[in-house]
Design a protein around this motif. Structure first.
Motif, short mmCIF file in Angstrom:
data_model
loop_
_atom_site.label_atom_id
_atom_site.label_comp_id
_atom_site.label_asym_id
_atom_site.label_seq_id
_atom_site.Cartn_x
_atom_site.Cartn_y
_atom_site.Cartn_z
N HIS A 1 52.58 43.00 33.89
CA HIS A 1 52.56 43.26 32.45
C HIS A 1 52.01 44.64 32.19
O HIS A 1 50.87 44.94 32.53
CB HIS A 1 51.70 42.20 31.75
N GLN A 2 52.84 45.51 31.62
CA GLN A 2 52.42 46.87 31.27
C GLN A 2 51.79 47.63 32.44
O GLN A 2 50.78 48.30 32.27
CB GLN A 2 51.38 46.82 30.13
N GLY A 3 52.41 47.52 33.61
CA GLY A 3 51.90 48.28 34.75
C GLY A 3 50.67 47.66 35.39
O GLY A 3 50.07 48.25 36.30
N LEU A 4 50.27 46.49 34.91
CA LEU A 4 49.17 45.74 35.54
C LEU A 4 49.78 44.54 36.28
O LEU A 4 50.70 43.92 35.78
CB LEU A 4 48.19 45.25 34.48
N TYR A 5 49.25 44.26 37.45
CA TYR A 5 49.78 43.16 38.26
C TYR A 5 48.67 42.13 38.46
O TYR A 5 47.64 42.43 39.07
CB TYR A 5 50.28 43.69 39.61
N ALA A 6 48.89 40.96 37.92
CA ALA A 6 47.88 39.90 38.03
C ALA A 6 48.22 39.01 39.22
O ALA A 6 49.28 38.41 39.27
CB ALA A 6 47.85 39.07 36.76
N VAL A 7 47.32 38.95 40.18
CA VAL A 7 47.51 38.09 41.35
C VAL A 7 46.98 36.70 41.03
O VAL A 7 45.81 36.53 40.68
CB VAL A 7 46.79 38.67 42.58
N ALA A 8 47.87 35.71 41.13
CA ALA A 8 47.51 34.36 40.71
C ALA A 8 48.13 33.33 41.63
O ALA A 8 48.95 33.66 42.48
CB ALA A 8 47.99 34.13 39.28
N SER A 9 47.72 32.08 41.48
CA SER A 9 48.42 31.00 42.16
C SER A 9 48.30 29.73 41.31
O SER A 9 47.43 29.64 40.43
CB SER A 9 47.88 30.76 43.57
N LYS A 10 49.20 28.77 41.56
CA LYS A 10 49.21 27.54 40.77
C LYS A 10 48.17 26.57 41.33
O LYS A 10 48.03 26.41 42.54
CB LYS A 10 50.60 26.90 40.83
N VAL A 11 47.49 25.91 40.43
CA VAL A 11 46.51 24.90 40.85
C VAL A 11 46.72 23.65 40.02
O VAL A 11 47.31 23.68 38.96
CB VAL A 11 45.06 25.41 40.69
N LYS A 12 46.20 22.54 40.55
CA LYS A 12 46.43 21.26 39.90
C LYS A 12 45.40 20.97 38.81
O LYS A 12 44.22 21.27 38.96
CB LYS A 12 46.37 20.13 40.92
N HIS B 1 43.50 43.41 26.87
CA HIS B 1 42.51 44.27 27.53
C HIS B 1 43.16 45.37 28.36
O HIS B 1 42.51 45.98 29.20
CB HIS B 1 41.63 43.43 28.47
N ALA B 2 44.44 45.63 28.11
CA ALA B 2 45.20 46.56 28.97
C ALA B 2 44.51 47.91 29.12
O ALA B 2 44.40 48.45 30.22
CB ALA B 2 46.62 46.73 28.45
N GLN B 3 44.06 48.47 28.00
CA GLN B 3 43.43 49.79 28.06
C GLN B 3 42.16 49.78 28.90
O GLN B 3 41.91 50.67 29.71
CB GLN B 3 43.13 50.31 26.65
N ALA B 4 41.35 48.75 28.72
CA ALA B 4 40.09 48.65 29.47
C ALA B 4 40.39 48.49 30.96
O ALA B 4 39.73 49.11 31.81
CB ALA B 4 39.27 47.46 28.97
N PHE B 5 41.41 47.69 31.29
CA PHE B 5 41.76 47.52 32.71
C PHE B 5 42.23 48.84 33.30
O PHE B 5 41.84 49.23 34.41
CB PHE B 5 42.85 46.46 32.87
N LYS B 6 43.07 49.56 32.55
CA LYS B 6 43.59 50.82 33.08
C LYS B 6 42.48 51.85 33.24
O LYS B 6 42.46 52.62 34.20
CB LYS B 6 44.69 51.35 32.16
N GLN B 7 41.53 51.81 32.32
CA GLN B 7 40.37 52.69 32.43
C GLN B 7 39.58 52.37 33.71
O GLN B 7 39.13 53.27 34.44
CB GLN B 7 39.47 52.47 31.21
#
Lengths: 71, 303
Positions: free
Chosen positions: B67-78, B139-145
């Motif tokens: 999303h917007q040049g940010l890559y969120a690493v995730a996985s599915k959980v029950k 929080h895109a701007q804060a993450f990019k910062q």
């Protein structure tokens, strides 16, 4: 130096818990629980800490100094 | 439960409500599996996710949401493990926490091999990918910062411990005042000796406290001067560290990758200087920058 420099597995676990439980980006997801509220878990003893006060009691006389994180 | 769900294979996870567990962000496509060339038949990709052995096949694999040049690493959980009620319950189980903390860290360290990461605290969970994207958006701007700050840097941690008996012993031999008092005690009468002993104990205790503060402070300042940012954290008691010595400093440093050797050498010098006095140093790294990616920055100190 690519690897984490550690002495033993136990040292690593302490270091990991000291980070993942209440550091990193802290935002509310959809599941709202606060691990900080759940408190730091003792390794081995499995005792739940509820406050710094409890920590001090368990430790005996506190060592005072400027090196404590301001609360 | 519907008839369809009853008939469904236990591993047919499309029937099971899955939540999304977030590990970290990267600012480029993360590498989440072993290169194909290394994979043998039946082998599994490098990273196993948070759901653990109960969840088979593809669903437990870390993946990413962009999303917007940010890559969120995730996985599915029950849900039966990670819903609010179940999570609260599991968080009272130390073995569960130990296992999940290890997985959380392993995934992030795996990703960190090839990309700059912003790690999340354990337990950041979303109901849907849309919700995850909404959070990224907010929080895109804060993450990019943060990424701009963190690129090319590493977190290293310094924990300093004090063997109180050893330091007391060193003080007893070094401090002229105390040596003098010991002599006086030796030649004093019973009552006077008792009083002098009490006085000596107090002096020893005060000196101990001063020395501990001095050594902790010095160690922190030396490494801080070599770092971009530094942070002091709560001391952990013996019951947590399971050590015989007392933690006197818990600190983290954000360092340029190519300056790390300066800190390693500085710690070596500190060891050479203070080990004899009962001061022990644990300098570890590189860590994902847990201590330097807060969305609010008031606790970090610039070096």
């Amino acid at each position: 130096m690519d690897d984490v420099i550690t002495k033993s597995k136990d040292v690593t676990l302490l270091e990991v818990l000291d980070r993942v439980l209440d550091k990193g980006v802290i935002i509310s997801g959809d599941i709202v629980i606060s691990i900080a509220d759940v408190d730091l878990i003792y390794l081995g003893l499995k005792v739940m800490l509820s406050s710094v006060e409890t920590m001090e009691q368990l430790r005996g006389a506190p060592i005072e100094g400027p090196m404590q994180e301001p609360s | 439960m519907s008839a369809r769900a009853n008939l469904a294979d236990q591993n047919n996870l499309s029937e099971v409500q899955m939540l999304i567990y977030l590990y970290c962000l990267t600012n480029k496509v993360p590498e989440l599996s072993r290169p194909v060339i290394e994979m043998k038949a039946g082998s599994r990709p490098l990273l196993d996710g948070m759901a653990g052995k109960e969840v088979k096949n593809l669903v437990d694999r870390p993946y990413f949401v962009e999303h917007q040049g940010l890559y969120a690493v995730a996985s599915k959980v029950k849900e039966n493990e990670f819903s609010e009620a179940n999570l609260k319950k599991n968080l009272t189980d130390f073995e569960w926490i130990r296992a999940k903390a290890s997985i959380h860290e392993k995934v992030i360290e795996g990703v960190m091999k090839n990309a700059c990461v912003i790690p999340f605290k354990l337990g950041t969970i979303f109901n849907t990918e849309d919700n995850l994207r909404a959070m990224l958006d907010g929080h895109a701007q804060a993450f990019k910062q943060n990424f701009r700050k963190l690129e090319g840097k590493e977190e290293w941690g310094l924990k300093v411990y004090c063997d109180l008996e050893k330091l007391k012993s060193a003080i007893g031999q070094e401090e002229a005042k105390i040596l003098k008092m010991v002599k006086e005690i030796d030649s004093a009468s019973c009552g006077k000796a008792y009083l002098l002993k009490k006085k000596k104990e107090q002096l020893l205790k005060d000196t101990l406290t001063n020395r501990i503060n001095e050594y902790g402070q010095k160690s922190f300042e030396i490494l801080k001067a070599l770092s971009l940012e530094a942070r002091i954290n709560k001391l952990l008691p013996k019951e947590v560290t399971e050590r015989h010595d007392e933690m006197i400093l818990n600190s983290a440093f954000l360092v340029d990758k190519d300056k790390v050797t300066n800190l390693i050498q500085a710690v070596d010098r500190l060891k050479a200087k203070y080990n004899d006095k009962g001061i022990n140093f644990d300098f570890t790294g590189p860590w994902p920058p847990y201590n330097f990616c807060s969305l609010s920055k008031e606790k970090a100190q610039s070096g």
